[in-house]
Design an enzyme around this catalytic site. Structure first.
Site, PDB file in Angstrom:
ATOM      1  CE  LYS A 133     -15.722  73.401 -73.569  1.00 17.60           C
ATOM      2  NZ  LYS A 133     -14.460  73.623 -74.298  1.00 17.60           N
ATOM      3  CE1 TYR A 166     -22.985  40.051 -77.008  1.00 15.15           C
ATOM      4  CE2 TYR A 166     -22.924  41.993 -75.601  1.00 15.15           C
ATOM      5  CZ  TYR A 166     -23.571  41.206 -76.536  1.00 15.15           C
ATOM      6  OH  TYR A 166     -24.814  41.574 -76.998  1.00 15.15           O
TER       7      TYR A 166
END
Length: 386
Positions: A38, A267
């Site tokens: 998965k 940032y």
């Protein structure tokens, strides 16, 4: 690297995947192995490693959702595929025609599956989930749950392939709760057998139990994280399995510049140079699965040395301090997750920084990142998702 891919990629060593699976096979003996693929095989690429898993010990695959199963069937995988989670009933015809084995934990859902199967002249293959203590999906192992499962087993359009549960603490040192869960499942199965129901594939052992609790193997086991070379926790008996991580996340230096003292990077101005510094920009960011939580904390490997990630990780780029590393230039290879010549910064290290587990780190690697597959140290396949 001569192939034409984006300069961010994940290398998956298929020989390591094969060896990990052989280790699991040696540990569990003749028990059936259900390889859990998965979440794109925990980031490794389900389409491109499924055959390696099946060739080296696994006989079945397990996924979480119908589209993951469809992808494998469309790629020509004929091995049994189990869906561990919920599938809406409008996918019933797909499930039945493609012989995908669906987890069932509701009587009405099972009846609808049976009706669809009868209309198609086929059987719906199912695994019945028992909630022995995970508190997730599954019938409770009580009299009411027993009666519901008996009703499902009597449905004419249903073939009950498996009965299973999921352990919640098998990777912890204290196995008391796991033994309680196991006892509930085996007692429930005995009650079924007392009523004449014999389900061929009973499975409970996940990666933690595979490593530590051979008495819980039953008819089959489900291996997830260990197939990819990582242990489910630091509390399991690692000596029982010799594993090696199969995935290395890499990039190339995109830009190098010198900054004077007291200049800011990224940032928020969270990082300021304390001296004249050499800064390398890497073309990877949180949109690729390289989390913003790694900002100012992670390391990368360049030219056989560690370099610190500085400032905030951006959506598509991040910066590292390479002041101490000679002759760093555009195009130099960088290891973001992996090991080289004794230096290691892997999914466990990232997970510790981020306050999570190695599973999540691997699953975070996004579809923007090409996967490059190797055997005998040679590239055998490249998968570009976009």
């Amino acid at each position: 690297m001569d192939i034409c891919v984006r300069p961010v990629w994940a290398e998956i060593d298929l020989d390591i995947i094969a060896n990990n699976m052989k280790e699991i096979r040696n540990l569990v003996g003749e028990k059936e192995i259900i390889a859990v693929v998965k979440a794109n095989a925990y980031g490794h690429g389900a389409l491109d490693i499924a055959s390696t898993l099946l060739e080296n010990g696994a006989s079945r695959l397990a996924v979480a959702i119908i589209t993951e199963a469809d992808e494998l069937r469309d790629a020509g995988i004929t091995a049994p595929i189990m869906i561990l989670g919920y599938t809406p009933i409008n996918f019933a015809e797909n499930l039945i025609n493609n012989e995908i084995e669906q987890t069932v934990y509701d009587v009405e859902y099972a009846k609808e599956l049976s009706d669809f199967a009868l209309k198609l002249g086929k059987k719906a293959k199912i695994h019945i989930a028992i909630d022995t203590g995970m508190g997730r999906i599954g019938f409770l192992p009580n009299e009411e749950g027993l009666n519901k499962v008996l009703e499902i087993c009597s449905l004419p359009g249903v073939e009950v392939v498996g009965l299973f549960t999921h352990f919640s603490t098998s990777d912890e040192k204290d196995k008391t709760y796991t033994y309680e869960q196991f006892s509930k499942l085996t007692n429930f199965n005995k009650a079924l057998e007392d009523n004449g129901i014999h389900i061929p594939l009973k499975h409970a052992s996940n990666s933690g139990a595979i490593m530590d609790l051979p008495e819980t193997y039953l008819d089959g086991v489900r291996c997830g994280i260990i197939s990819y070379g990582y242990y489910p926790s630091e509390e399991v008996k690692k000596e029982n399995l010799k594993l090696k991580p199969a995935l290395t996340l890499k990039t190339n230096v995109a830009f190098v510049k010198e900054l004077d003292e007291d200049m800011y990077v990224s940032y928020g101005r969270t990082y300021k140079t304390e001296k004249k510094s050499k800064i390398a920009t890497l073309p990877i960011g949180y949109a690729d699965g390289y989390s913003r939580l790694l900002s100012g904390k992670a390391k990368v490997i360049i030219k056989g040395q560690f370099a610190n990630v500085i400032g905030r990780v951006c959506m598509d780029q991040c910066m590292v301090d390479v002041t101490h590393i000679e002759d760093v230039k555009i195009g130099d290879e960088v290891i973001l997750l992996g090991e080289e010549n004794g230096l290691k910064f892997d999914a466990n290290d990232m997970a510790e920084i981020m306050g999570t587990i190695n599973y999540e780190i691997l699953c975070m690697i996004s579809h923007r990142v090409p996967r490059i597959y190797k055997k005998n140290n040679e590239i055998v396949k490249v998968r570009n998702y976009i």
